[in-house]
Design a protein around this motif. Structure first.
Motif, PDB file in Angstrom:
ATOM      1  N   THR A  38       0.840  -1.201   0.000  1.00 10.33           N
ATOM      2  CA  THR A  38       0.000   0.000   0.000  1.00 10.33           C
ATOM      3  C   THR A  38       0.871   1.246   0.000  1.00 10.33           C
ATOM      4  O   THR A  38       0.602   2.196  -0.745  1.00 10.33           O
ATOM      5  CB  THR A  38      -0.951   0.004   1.216  1.00 10.33           C
ATOM      6  OG1 THR A  38      -1.741  -1.182   1.190  1.00 10.33           O
ATOM      7  CG2 THR A  38      -1.860   1.220   1.203  1.00 10.33           C
ATOM      8  N   ILE A  39       1.920   1.238   0.806  1.00  7.89           N
ATOM      9  CA  ILE A  39       2.842   2.378   0.834  1.00  7.89           C
ATOM     10  C   ILE A  39       3.449   2.594  -0.546  1.00  7.89           C
ATOM     11  O   ILE A  39       3.498   3.721  -1.046  1.00  7.89           O
ATOM     12  CB  ILE A  39       3.945   2.171   1.897  1.00  7.89           C
ATOM     13  CG1 ILE A  39       3.341   2.162   3.303  1.00  7.89           C
ATOM     14  CG2 ILE A  39       5.018   3.253   1.773  1.00  7.89           C
ATOM     15  CD1 ILE A  39       4.293   1.709   4.384  1.00  7.89           C
ATOM     16  N   THR A  40       3.885   1.525  -1.176  1.00  4.91           N
ATOM     17  CA  THR A  40       4.508   1.627  -2.497  1.00  4.91           C
ATOM     18  C   THR A  40       3.534   2.202  -3.525  1.00  4.91           C
ATOM     19  O   THR A  40       3.896   3.079  -4.319  1.00  4.91           O
ATOM     20  CB  THR A  40       5.019   0.242  -2.958  1.00  4.91           C
ATOM     21  OG1 THR A  40       5.934  -0.251  -1.980  1.00  4.91           O
ATOM     22  CG2 THR A  40       5.687   0.331  -4.310  1.00  4.91           C
ATOM     23  N   ILE A  41       2.303   1.739  -3.500  1.00  5.22           N
ATOM     24  CA  ILE A  41       1.319   2.208  -4.482  1.00  5.22           C
ATOM     25  C   ILE A  41       0.941   3.666  -4.242  1.00  5.22           C
ATOM     26  O   ILE A  41       0.915   4.465  -5.186  1.00  5.22           O
ATOM     27  CB  ILE A  41       0.086   1.278  -4.499  1.00  5.22           C
ATOM     28  CG1 ILE A  41       0.490  -0.063  -5.105  1.00  5.22           C
ATOM     29  CG2 ILE A  41      -1.074   1.912  -5.269  1.00  5.22           C
ATOM     30  CD1 ILE A  41      -0.543  -1.153  -4.989  1.00  5.22           C
ATOM     31  N   ILE A  42       0.661   4.052  -2.994  1.00 10.32           N
ATOM     32  CA  ILE A  42       0.287   5.460  -2.763  1.00 10.32           C
ATOM     33  C   ILE A  42       1.484   6.379  -2.977  1.00 10.32           C
ATOM     34  O   ILE A  42       1.324   7.518  -3.416  1.00 10.32           O
ATOM     35  CB  ILE A  42      -0.380   5.692  -1.388  1.00 10.32           C
ATOM     36  CG1 ILE A  42       0.560   5.398  -0.229  1.00 10.32           C
ATOM     37  CG2 ILE A  42      -1.678   4.932  -1.278  1.00 10.32           C
ATOM     38  CD1 ILE A  42       0.064   5.837   1.136  1.00 10.32           C
ATOM     39  N   TRP A  43       2.683   5.885  -2.677  1.00 12.01           N
ATOM     40  CA  TRP A  43       3.896   6.681  -2.906  1.00 12.01           C
ATOM     41  C   TRP A  43       4.054   6.955  -4.410  1.00 12.01           C
ATOM     42  O   TRP A  43       4.262   8.082  -4.831  1.00 12.01           O
ATOM     43  CB  TRP A  43       5.110   5.934  -2.371  1.00 12.01           C
ATOM     44  CG  TRP A  43       6.291   6.798  -2.132  1.00 12.01           C
ATOM     45  CD1 TRP A  43       7.221   7.197  -3.059  1.00 12.01           C
ATOM     46  CD2 TRP A  43       6.678   7.391  -0.902  1.00 12.01           C
ATOM     47  NE1 TRP A  43       8.159   7.996  -2.466  1.00 12.01           N
ATOM     48  CE2 TRP A  43       7.852   8.122  -1.139  1.00 12.01           C
ATOM     49  CE3 TRP A  43       6.146   7.360   0.384  1.00 12.01           C
ATOM     50  CZ2 TRP A  43       8.494   8.822  -0.132  1.00 12.01           C
ATOM     51  CZ3 TRP A  43       6.795   8.049   1.381  1.00 12.01           C
ATOM     52  CH2 TRP A  43       7.954   8.776   1.115  1.00 12.01           C
ATOM     53  N   THR A  44       3.942   5.894  -5.201  1.00  6.51           N
ATOM     54  CA  THR A  44       4.082   6.016  -6.652  1.00  6.51           C
ATOM     55  C   THR A  44       2.995   6.928  -7.229  1.00  6.51           C
ATOM     56  O   THR A  44       3.271   7.760  -8.096  1.00  6.51           O
ATOM     57  CB  THR A  44       4.018   4.618  -7.309  1.00  6.51           C
ATOM     58  OG1 THR A  44       5.024   3.792  -6.718  1.00  6.51           O
ATOM     59  CG2 THR A  44       4.221   4.699  -8.811  1.00  6.51           C
ATOM     60  N   PHE A  45       1.782   6.780  -6.757  1.00  8.27           N
ATOM     61  CA  PHE A  45       0.665   7.621  -7.196  1.00  8.27           C
ATOM     62  C   PHE A  45       0.961   9.092  -6.925  1.00  8.27           C
ATOM     63  O   PHE A  45       0.740   9.956  -7.788  1.00  8.27           O
ATOM     64  CB  PHE A  45      -0.612   7.173  -6.473  1.00  8.27           C
ATOM     65  CG  PHE A  45      -1.829   8.007  -6.757  1.00  8.27           C
ATOM     66  CD1 PHE A  45      -2.384   8.050  -8.025  1.00  8.27           C
ATOM     67  CD2 PHE A  45      -2.427   8.729  -5.738  1.00  8.27           C
ATOM     68  CE1 PHE A  45      -3.523   8.810  -8.280  1.00  8.27           C
ATOM     69  CE2 PHE A  45      -3.560   9.493  -5.981  1.00  8.27           C
ATOM     70  CZ  PHE A  45      -4.108   9.529  -7.253  1.00  8.27           C
ATOM     71  N   ASN A  46       1.480   9.404  -5.756  1.00  7.09           N
ATOM     72  CA  ASN A  46       1.755  10.800  -5.407  1.00  7.09           C
ATOM     73  C   ASN A  46       2.972  11.352  -6.132  1.00  7.09           C
ATOM     74  O   ASN A  46       3.002  12.540  -6.467  1.00  7.09           O
ATOM     75  CB  ASN A  46       1.866  10.956  -3.892  1.00  7.09           C
ATOM     76  CG  ASN A  46       0.496  11.042  -3.270  1.00  7.09           C
ATOM     77  OD1 ASN A  46      -0.076  12.121  -3.163  1.00  7.09           O
ATOM     78  ND2 ASN A  46      -0.078   9.904  -2.904  1.00  7.09           N
ATOM     79  N   VAL A  47       3.956  10.532  -6.409  1.00  8.58           N
ATOM     80  CA  VAL A  47       5.071  10.973  -7.256  1.00  8.58           C
ATOM     81  C   VAL A  47       4.530  11.307  -8.644  1.00  8.58           C
ATOM     82  O   VAL A  47       4.862  12.350  -9.217  1.00  8.58           O
ATOM     83  CB  VAL A  47       6.176   9.891  -7.340  1.00  8.58           C
ATOM     84  CG1 VAL A  47       7.165  10.207  -8.457  1.00  8.58           C
ATOM     85  CG2 VAL A  47       6.893   9.761  -6.007  1.00  8.58           C
ATOM     86  N   PHE A  48       3.688  10.433  -9.185  1.00 11.49           N
ATOM     87  CA  PHE A  48       3.079  10.671 -10.490  1.00 11.49           C
ATOM     88  C   PHE A  48       2.323  12.000 -10.501  1.00 11.49           C
ATOM     89  O   PHE A  48       2.462  12.794 -11.441  1.00 11.49           O
ATOM     90  CB  PHE A  48       2.137   9.511 -10.851  1.00 11.49           C
ATOM     91  CG  PHE A  48       1.234   9.805 -12.006  1.00 11.49           C
ATOM     92  CD1 PHE A  48       1.717   9.786 -13.309  1.00 11.49           C
ATOM     93  CD2 PHE A  48      -0.102  10.113 -11.793  1.00 11.49           C
ATOM     94  CE1 PHE A  48       0.882  10.073 -14.379  1.00 11.49           C
ATOM     95  CE2 PHE A  48      -0.944  10.396 -12.852  1.00 11.49           C
ATOM     96  CZ  PHE A  48      -0.454  10.376 -14.157  1.00 11.49           C
ATOM     97  N   LEU A  49       1.519  12.268  -9.461  1.00 12.73           N
ATOM     98  CA  LEU A  49       0.755  13.518  -9.410  1.00 12.73           C
ATOM     99  C   LEU A  49       1.671  14.744  -9.349  1.00 12.73           C
ATOM    100  O   LEU A  49       1.413  15.753 -10.009  1.00 12.73           O
ATOM    101  CB  LEU A  49      -0.199  13.514  -8.216  1.00 12.73           C
ATOM    102  CG  LEU A  49      -1.350  12.520  -8.283  1.00 12.73           C
ATOM    103  CD1 LEU A  49      -2.170  12.577  -6.985  1.00 12.73           C
ATOM    104  CD2 LEU A  49      -2.235  12.781  -9.489  1.00 12.73           C
ATOM    105  N   ALA A  50       2.737  14.661  -8.565  1.00 15.35           N
ATOM    106  CA  ALA A  50       3.665  15.792  -8.449  1.00 15.35           C
ATOM    107  C   ALA A  50       4.367  16.067  -9.771  1.00 15.35           C
ATOM    108  O   ALA A  50       4.465  17.231 -10.203  1.00 15.35           O
ATOM    109  CB  ALA A  50       4.696  15.515  -7.348  1.00 15.35           C
ATOM    110  N   VAL A  51       4.826  15.018 -10.421  1.00 16.43           N
ATOM    111  CA  VAL A  51       5.509  15.196 -11.701  1.00 16.43           C
ATOM    112  C   VAL A  51       4.523  15.677 -12.759  1.00 16.43           C
ATOM    113  O   VAL A  51       4.835  16.576 -13.551  1.00 16.43           O
ATOM    114  CB  VAL A  51       6.218  13.891 -12.127  1.00 16.43           C
ATOM    115  CG1 VAL A  51       6.759  13.991 -13.551  1.00 16.43           C
ATOM    116  CG2 VAL A  51       7.335  13.559 -11.151  1.00 16.43           C
ATOM    117  N   LEU A  52       3.318  15.117 -12.765  1.00 15.85           N
ATOM    118  CA  LEU A  52       2.293  15.548 -13.710  1.00 15.85           C
ATOM    119  C   LEU A  52       1.968  17.032 -13.543  1.00 15.85           C
ATOM    120  O   LEU A  52       1.855  17.771 -14.528  1.00 15.85           O
ATOM    121  CB  LEU A  52       1.023  14.707 -13.544  1.00 15.85           C
ATOM    122  CG  LEU A  52      -0.138  15.046 -14.474  1.00 15.85           C
ATOM    123  CD1 LEU A  52       0.231  14.757 -15.927  1.00 15.85           C
ATOM    124  CD2 LEU A  52      -1.379  14.263 -14.064  1.00 15.85           C
TER     125      LEU A  52
END
Length: 162
Positions: A38-52
Motif C-alpha cells: 500500500t505504501i509503495t502504491i500510494i507513494w508512486t501515485f503521489n510521485v506521479f501527481l507531483a511530476v504531472l
C-alpha cells in the motif's frame, strides 16, 4: 543524463533537506499502519501527481510556478518529487487507518490535512522552494482536498484487493 546540481546552495535546498530528514524520521518513529504494498502504491501515485503537475502547470503555456532556483529541473527537484513530497500523503493515509472516519468526520479529516499541506507549502514558498508566477495558495488547498481523498480511496482499494 545526470540532473544538474543547484546553481547555488541556499535556503531552498536546506529547507528540502531539513523537510526530508524530518518527515522520514517521523515515518520511522511513528507507528506504521500500512502494509508495504500500500505504501509503495500510494507513494508512486503521489510521485506521479507531483511530476504531472510540474510538467503541465509549470511549463509553457501556463508557467504558473517554478520550483527551486529556476525553471529547469535540477537534482533537488528529484528529491522533492520522489522523496519529500509523497511523505505527506503517507501520513494522511497512515493516520486515517487509526479510526477510518466517515461522513462529516472524513470531510473534516481531509480539510485538516489540506490545511497542513498548504501551511507547509506556504512555508516552502517563503524558502523559495516554489515561486508562484500565477498559481495561488487556495488552488493548492483545493488540489490537496482531491489528492488526499483520492489517495485514501486508492489505499482502501488496494487493501480490499490484497
Amino acid at each position: 543524463m545526470m540532473l544538474p546540481l543547484p546553481e547555488k546552495f541556499d535556503s531552498n535546498e536546506i529547507f528540502i533537506i531539513f523537510s526530508t530528514v524530518l518527515s522520514w524520521t517521523l515515518m520511522f518513529i511513528l507507528p506504521r499502519r500500512l502494509p508495504a504494498v500500500t505504501i509503495t502504491i500510494i507513494w508512486t501515485f503521489n510521485v506521479f501527481l507531483a511530476v504531472l503537475a510540474d510538467i503541465t502547470l509549470s511549463v509553457k503555456p501556463y508557467e504558473l510556478y517554478f520550483t527551486i532556483d529556476h525553471k529547469k529541473h535540477e537534482l533537488f527537484d528529484v528529491l522533492l518529487h520522489f522523496v519529500t513530497y509523497p511523505t505527506l500523503s503517507y501520513f494522511v493515509v497512515n493516520f486515517y487507518q487509526y479510526n477510518k472516519p466517515k461522513g462529516l468526520k472524513y470531510l473534516f479529516y481531509i480539510i485538516f490535512w489540506a490545511g497542513i499541506a498548504i501551511s507547509l507549502e506556504w512555508i516552502s514558498v517563503k524558502f523559495h522552494v516554489f515561486t508562484y508566477t500565477g498559481w495561488k495558495l487556495y488552488l493548492s488547498f483545493i488540489t490537496y482536498l482531491f489528492v488526499f481523498a483520492a489517495t485514501i480511496w486508492l489505499a482502501n482499494f488496494v487493501e480490499k484487493k490484497g
